[in-house]
Design an enzyme around this catalytic site. Structure first.
Site: not given
Length: 325
Positions: A115, A252, A282
C-alpha cells in the site's frame, strides 16, 4: 541554492466499471452494510471483470495523466508501476503499460511496497529526475486486489477494491526552497519483523501459488496510528513547515478510522483531509493517486497547494512525500 524539482504535470485515474456495494457483499458473505461502514467507512468498491488485468487499468490511468499534462507518450522516459498484483511474475507490469502506450524507449519497472508503493514510486522517480538521468516520469499505482482475496473471509474481502491512478512528474529547476513547486521531500521506512500482520500466504518462491491475503486488523490499526506519524513529522522538519501550512492531507485510503485518528494525532484539521475510501475501498498502491485525482478534478487541490501524501503497507512499509502542486 537552485535545485531540480519533480513537478506534477498531470494526473489521471481509472476505475473498473463494476461496482460492488456493501449490500451486494451481504448477499454472499456474513456481513452487513452497517457493520462495514461502522468499522471501515467503506460503502462500495470497484471490481475488475474476468480478463481485466492490472496493466489494463494502469494504461488507462496513465493515458489520462498524459492527456491532463498535454503530453504524448513519447515525452516519457521513465515508468514506475507500484503494484502487488502484477499481470505476470515477469515481465513487469510497467513494461506492459509501456508497450500499451506505444513507448519503446526509456526505462520501465515495477516497485513493490504494497500500500506504500505509490509513495515509494514518487520518491524513486524524484531521485531519477533530480539526478538528471531522466526528464519525465509516469508514476502509476495499479491494483487488482480482488484477485488476492478469500471471498469467504468477511474480515478482509469487504476492505479492498481495484483501480489505478497515475501522475506525470517532470524535472524543472527550482530555487531550492519550500516555496518551490514539486516534490519537496520524501521519507521512507520499513520493518520486516511485522510480516505476519499483513501478508499474502503464497508466492512463486515459496508455495508456487498466488495465495490469499491475510491480516491481523487490530495490529495493523495500532501500528498505522501509533508509529507511522514519524515520516510525516520528518517531512515537516526537513522543509520547515507545519500541519497548519498544509492545504491537503491525502493519506492511503485503508480505513476511515485510521485516517481520522492519524490526522488528529498530527494536528491536521479534518477539513484538510481527502477521503475517498467510502467509494473506492482500499485499493492499495492505487489509493493515493485515485484520491489525488478526485481532489484535483473537483477543484480542491489547486496550483501552489502544499499536499502531504502518506501510506502504510504490508511488511510493514510506510512513507510520506510533501509536494507543492
Amino acid at each position: 541554492m537552485k535545485r531540480t524539482r519533480s513537478i506534477v504535470r498531470g494526473i489521471g485515474s481509472y476505475l473498473p466499471k463494476r461496482v460492488l456495494t456493501n449490500h451486494d457483499l451481504a448477499k454472499f458473505v456474513d456481513t452487513s452494510h452497517e457493520w462495514i461502514v461502522q468499522r471501515t467507512g467503506i460503502e462500495e468498491r470497484h471490481i475488475v471483470e474476468d480478463g481485466e488485468t492490472t496493466s489494463m487499468l494502469g494504461i488507462k490511468a496513465a493515458q489520462a495523466a498524459l492527456d491532463d499534462a498535454g503530453l504524448k507518450p513519447e515525452d516519457i522516459d521513465l515508468i514506475i508501476c507500484a503494484t502487488s498484483t502484477p499481470d505476470y511474475t515477469f515481465p513487469s507490469t510497467a513494461t506492459q503499460i509501456q508497450t500499451g502506450l506505444g513507448i519503446t524507449h526509456g526505462a520501465a519497472f515495477d516497485l513493490q511496497a504494497v500500500c506504500t508503493g505509490f509513495v515509494y514510486g514518487v520518491a524513486t522517480a524524484d531521485k531519477f529526475l533530480a539526478s538528471g538521468s531522466h526528464k519525465r516520469a509516469l508514476v502509476i499505482g495499479a491494483e487488482t486486489f480482488s484477485k488476492l482475496l478469500d471471498w469467504n473471509d468477511r474480515t478482509t474481502c469487504v476492505l479492498f477494491g481495484d483501480g489505478a491512478g497515475a501522475i506525470v512528474l517532470e524535472a524543472v529547476e527550482g530555487e531550492g526552497t519550500s516555496a518551490d513547486r514539486g516534490v519537496l521531500t520524501s521519507h521512507l521506512r520499513s520493518d520486516g519483523r511485522y510480516r505476519d500482520k499483513l501478508y499474502v500466504d503464497g508466492g512463486p518462491g515459496s508455495t508456487k501459488t498466488t495465495g490469499v491475503l491475510k491480516m491481523e486488523g487490530k495490529e495493523v490499526f495500532r501500528f498505522a496510528v501509533g508509529m507511522v506519524t514519524d515520516v510525516i513529522r520528518d517531512a515537516f522538519t526537513a522543509t520547515g513547515t507545519t500541519a497548519e501550512d498544509l492545504a491537503w492531507f491525502v493519506p492511503h485510503q485503508a480505513n476511515r478510522r485510521i485516517i481520522t485518528a492519524s490526522a488528529d494525532k498530527l494536528g491536521i484539521a479534518p477539513e484538510k483531509v481527502v477521503i475517498t475510501v467510502d467509494r473506492h475501498g482500499n485499493t492499495s498502491a492505487a489509493s493515493i493517486p485515485l484520491a489525488l485525482d478526485v481532489a484535483r478534478k473537483d477543484g480542491r487541490i489547486k496550483d501552489g497547494d502544499l499536499v502531504m501524501i502518506e501510506a502504510i503497507g504490508g511488511g510493514f512499509t510506510w512513507g510520506s512525500a510533501l509536494i507543492r502542486w
